[in-house]
Design an enzyme around this catalytic site. Structure first.
Site, short mmCIF file in Angstrom:
data_model
loop_
_atom_site.label_atom_id
_atom_site.label_comp_id
_atom_site.label_asym_id
_atom_site.label_seq_id
_atom_site.Cartn_x
_atom_site.Cartn_y
_atom_site.Cartn_z
N CYS A 14 62.35 -31.16 20.90
CA CYS A 14 61.65 -31.95 19.66
C CYS A 14 60.72 -32.66 20.16
O CYS A 14 60.69 -33.21 21.39
CB CYS A 14 62.42 -32.34 18.94
SG CYS A 14 63.52 -33.60 19.36
N CYS A 17 61.93 -35.84 22.07
CA CYS A 17 62.26 -35.60 23.68
C CYS A 17 61.02 -35.78 24.17
O CYS A 17 61.10 -36.43 25.39
CB CYS A 17 62.56 -34.10 23.71
SG CYS A 17 64.34 -33.74 22.91
N CYS A 79 63.20 -25.98 69.95
CA CYS A 79 63.96 -27.37 70.25
C CYS A 79 64.27 -28.35 68.94
O CYS A 79 63.42 -27.91 67.78
CB CYS A 79 63.28 -28.17 71.29
SG CYS A 79 61.80 -28.59 70.60
N ASP A 483 98.17 -31.70 43.95
CA ASP A 483 98.72 -31.31 42.66
C ASP A 483 99.74 -30.59 42.79
O ASP A 483 99.96 -29.81 43.87
CB ASP A 483 97.78 -30.65 41.75
CG ASP A 483 98.21 -30.04 40.31
OD1 ASP A 483 98.74 -30.96 39.52
OD2 ASP A 483 98.05 -28.89 40.29
N ASP A 695 94.31 -26.59 41.89
CA ASP A 695 93.78 -25.17 41.33
C ASP A 695 93.23 -25.30 39.93
O ASP A 695 93.13 -24.13 39.58
CB ASP A 695 95.02 -24.42 41.54
CG ASP A 695 96.02 -24.48 40.54
OD1 ASP A 695 96.21 -25.70 40.26
OD2 ASP A 695 96.84 -23.39 40.51
N ASP A 699 92.12 -30.60 37.61
CA ASP A 699 92.18 -31.26 38.87
C ASP A 699 90.82 -31.64 39.36
O ASP A 699 90.57 -32.19 40.41
CB ASP A 699 92.75 -30.18 40.07
CG ASP A 699 94.41 -30.01 39.76
OD1 ASP A 699 95.00 -31.04 39.39
OD2 ASP A 699 94.83 -28.92 39.96
#
Length: 800
Positions: A14, A17, A79, A483, A695, A699
């Site tokens: 808008c 913004c 190099c 965990d 997992d 976590d």
């Protein structure tokens, strides 16, 4: 930045913004004017502000600069000095945010504004004296083919060797007591094509380096061999064809040896990237698809999600999918590192690239193309190999002044021998030796080749390392936090004990517990619902179900069970901490709970109570989750590496410590809320570098807070995005293996850097003092980079 730059901006919706973005940009030091256009979602900025500063300011204001990543294939780099020059050239292109050039992969990874024209990048590289092409598959119009680099072909080496051999024969004959002499004009004829045809690339690259205001290995070779050639021509013209002071063999042999060294180096570098080629070769070109009752052989590009794919025994699985029919053993070793075949039945997930065993499988396609597991693995390994390790920054700083320092040393050698000894011929030869023994290419290859070999062998064993920084830091880990559920345990808990309060029906209270867990995918919720289903219990309806983070759940019953006096208005299910906060008296079952916790059980409580009600205890629930078979051995391996292990668990202290004793953990942190994991990881950093293994979604903050996060690929995508290392099998033993391989890789980097520096620190003074002739100096320079790459290739022998 340049005087005028257009920034593509995302997040604007808008007019307000627009004002906020303009205000943010005008607050950046160096921005003189900013005009934001909502329609084009861009900002025109003028001034001298740095682009990263503007991007960071916009991010703080809640907006983002639209970026893209592009990979360029670069040819002609020899190099570490070349790496620095290409990076400097690309960073000068307006809109480029960051650049990482990899000498071993011969590419450049460029982060830039989304509106930057790739043609500007190619032009910048060309202007710096190199050739560039967009990597195949980059969305930017017609891609140019990758330039063919001379060092990948062996024919220049062969021709140079044939032309140089007659020049070397008299030197070899002298060792046998023979004195042969080739006519000087013939020596010139043999040397000319080597010097100015096969060696022309040294002049071109050296001149490009000079124009860019820097130097490289090519410049050193060009200066050194030209000096030897020029001195020989002068002697030939002054003293005739039988002159004994001709050094054509020095010029020709040095160029031949450099060409040979670069060819061997290129062959060795290709071996460091063979893990990527092996992964890319896993995917078949076609798949057998079942449509309208018929089986069709179709290219993978024509498949769509949901297609049924038939995989016959012994075939490679073409797509990621779910097994609809059949059962088989599947070899996933090249993807997950699992050496034994894995049983697959109806409902099991399979990964494209794996090899089907003896059974016929029918799959439903779940991922295709760039979204497949194999494609994501390839992208991750390529990204890790393309990025620089932190230690490389030191090499880059050294390489910036290396070539000028060598040229200065050669001048000092020339003047020192010429003025002190008066022997200008010997002075020039010693100066040539200084120029040709210097080896910036070994410095440039020391780190990236080891990174490529290390990440490649890791991928073959189911360890995906996101970037070189994670690899380097993993070698320094002193603490690893785990965990519990799904990481050290199988993540499939069962309800092993359920006890109702005195006077209450066990079936009814278990039904209430199952009602509270309706719709939840938490492993404990699944265990409760499964237990209720096995007993055939009626599960009442609840309303207003809400989760209390890290504590439990609460809801109200929707209806009163007919003919029952048990009709709690509000139910709560959760931890002892939650019950204490609610004021529930647990005393009646506390002894029983303590006994269960001593056995390693996770205890939860069911209670009732609401506004105006005295809360009361309804039941105790005890869950058990099997430890992973490899968990104890994995922690023992960490201890052998000198790594302190910690478990972070939301369980009560009794059950958490029981698990800790079973596994031999060094430390247990119990009753940890999900939001506390990241804070605890930050506290553990006081003990040293910390790794976190998890997992689940909860976590992710801790994985990001750790120095290195290890995510199980059997877990959530969010966890894998937050982690620096992804473990393709849900096996905690891979953590110790990843740390061990990281340490070995970093040792190789240190060894390579030592040898690269040692070649120069020892060789240059010896050449300056006259102990090395140009031919021996050239041989030492040519094979220094080969030895560095060969040392890195020893990592391929690593086994878990």
């Amino acid at each position: 930045m340049t005087d005028q730059l257009t920034l593509p901006i995302t997040g604007m919706s808008c007019a307000s913004c627009v004002k906020r973005v303009e205000k943010a940009l005008l607050g950046v030091p160096g921005v003189q004017a900013a005009e934001v256009n909502l329609g084009t979602e861009s900002a025109s900025v003028s001034g001298t502000a740095a682009l990263p500063d503007m991007a960071a300011t916009l991010a703080r204001a809640g907006y983002a600069v639209a970026e893209r990543e592009l990979t360029l294939q670069i040819s002609g780099m020899t190099c570490a000095s070349c790496v620095g020059r290409v990076e400097k050239a690309l960073l000068k292109v307006p809109g480029v945010l960051r650049v990482s050039v990899n000498l071993a992969l011969e590419n450049a990874s460029v982060g830039m504004l989304a509106n930057v024209d790739p043609a500007a990048l190619l032009a910048a590289v060309q202007q710096a004296g190199y050739q560039a092409a967009l990597e195949a598959g980059e969305a930017s119009g017609a891609d140019a083919p990758r330039p063919v680099d001379w060092q990948h072909s062996g024919w220049p080496v062969l021709i140079a060797a044939l032309l140089s051999a007659p020049l070397v024969l008299p030197m070899l004959a002298m060792l046998a007591g023979r004195h042969w002499m080739i006519d000087g004009w013939l020596q010139l004829a043999l040397t000319l094509p080597v010097q100015f045809w096969l060696g022309a690339r040294f002049y071109r690259a050296g001149w490009a380096a000079l124009r860019a205001g820097s130097g490289n290995m090519d410049l050193l070779v060009a200066l050194g061999t030209s000096a030897a050639f020029g001195l020989s021509v002068y002697e030939l013209l002054q003293n005739g064809a039988r002159s004994m002071s001709l050094y054509f063999e020095s010029a020709a042999v040095v160029i031949t040896l450099v060409l040979l060294g670069k060819w061997l180096e290129a062959r060795a570098k290709r071996q460091t990237s063979e893990a990527i080629r092996a992964l890319k070769a896993l995917r078949p070109e076609t798949a057998r698809v079942r449509r309208a009752g018929a089986e069709l052989e179709l290219p993978l590009a024509q498949l769509v999600l949901g297609d049924e794919v038939v995989v016959r025994p012994g075939e490679r699985i073409p797509v990621d999918g779910l097994v609809l029919a059949g059962a088989s053993q599947v070899d996933e070793s090249l993807i997950t590192g699992e050496s034994l075949p894995v049983a697959k039945e109806v409902g099991a997930r399979v990964v494209g690239g794996a090899v089907n065993g003896e059974g016929l499988l029918t799959l439903r396609t779940t991922a295709l193309g760039a979204e497949s597991t194999l494609a994501r693995i390839v992208r991750l390994v390529e990204s890790a190999q393309a990025k620089k390790a932190p230690i490389q920054r030191m090499v880059d700083q050294v390489s910036a002044w290396f070539v000028p320092a060598v040229i200065a040393a050669a001048l000092v050698t020339l003047l020192g021998w010429g003025l002190v000894r008066g022997d200008w011929t010997q002075a020039l030869l010693n100066a040539v030796a200084v120029l040709v023994i210097a080896c910036p290419c070994a410095l440039g290859l020391a780190t990236p080749t080891a990174i490529m070999a290390g990440t490649g062998v890791a991928a073959r064993h189911g360890i995906l390392i996101k970037d070189a920084e994670a690899l380097e830091i993993a070698a320094r880990l002193e603490v690893v936090a785990f965990d519990k559920t799904g990481t050290l345990t199988l993540g499939k808990p069962e309800l092993l004990a359920f006890h109702s309060a005195a006077g209450l029906d066990e079936g009814q209270t278990l039904g209430l517990a199952a009602a509270l867990q309706a719709g939840s995918e938490h492993p404990l919720a699944l265990a409760v619902r499964q237990a209720a289903a096995q007993r055939g219990l009626a599960v009442p309806l609840v309303q207003g179900l809400r989760a209390v983070a890290g504590r439990g759940v609460a809801a109200q019953l929707s209806t009163q069970p007919p003919g029952q006096d048990l009709a709690p208005r509000e139910l709560q299910l959760g931890s002892a901490r939650y019950m204490q906060e609610l004021g529930v008296d647990l005393g009646a079952m506390q002894a029983e709970a303590t006994a269960l916790q001593a056995l390693g059980r996770t205890v939860s409580w069911l209670a009732e109570g609401g506004a105006g009600q005295q809360p009361r205890l309804l039941a105790l629930l005890a869950f058990g989750d099997q430890l992973k078979p490899s968990a104890a051995a994995a922690l023992a391996s960490l201890r052998a590496l000198g790594v302190h292990s910690v478990m972070l668990s939301g369980d009560n202290r009794g059950s958490a410590e029981a698990v800790g004793r079973q596994l031999g953990l060094d430390e247990v942190r119990a009753e940890v809320l999900p939001e506390d994991k990241a804070r605890i990881v930050s506290e553990l950093k006081r003990q040293g570098h910390v790794g976190m293994v998890g997992d689940g979604i909860n976590d992710a903050p801790a994985l990001a807070a750790a120095d290195v996060g290890f995510a199980m690929a059997t877990g959530t995508e969010v966890a894998m995005q937050a982690a620096g290392v992804t473990l393709m099998r849900g096996d905690p033993a891979l953590v110790a293996q990843a740390i061990s391989l990281s340490r070995r890789t970093v040792r190789k980097i240190h060894q390579n850097l030592f040898w690269a520096f040692a070649y120069n620190v020892v060789g240059i003074p010896l050449a300056a003092l006259g102990f090395l002739n140009p031919v021996i100096a050239g041989a030492a320079m040519a094979f220094s980079s080969v030895s560095v790459v060969s040392n890195a290739l020893l990592l391929k022998r690593w086994r878990p």
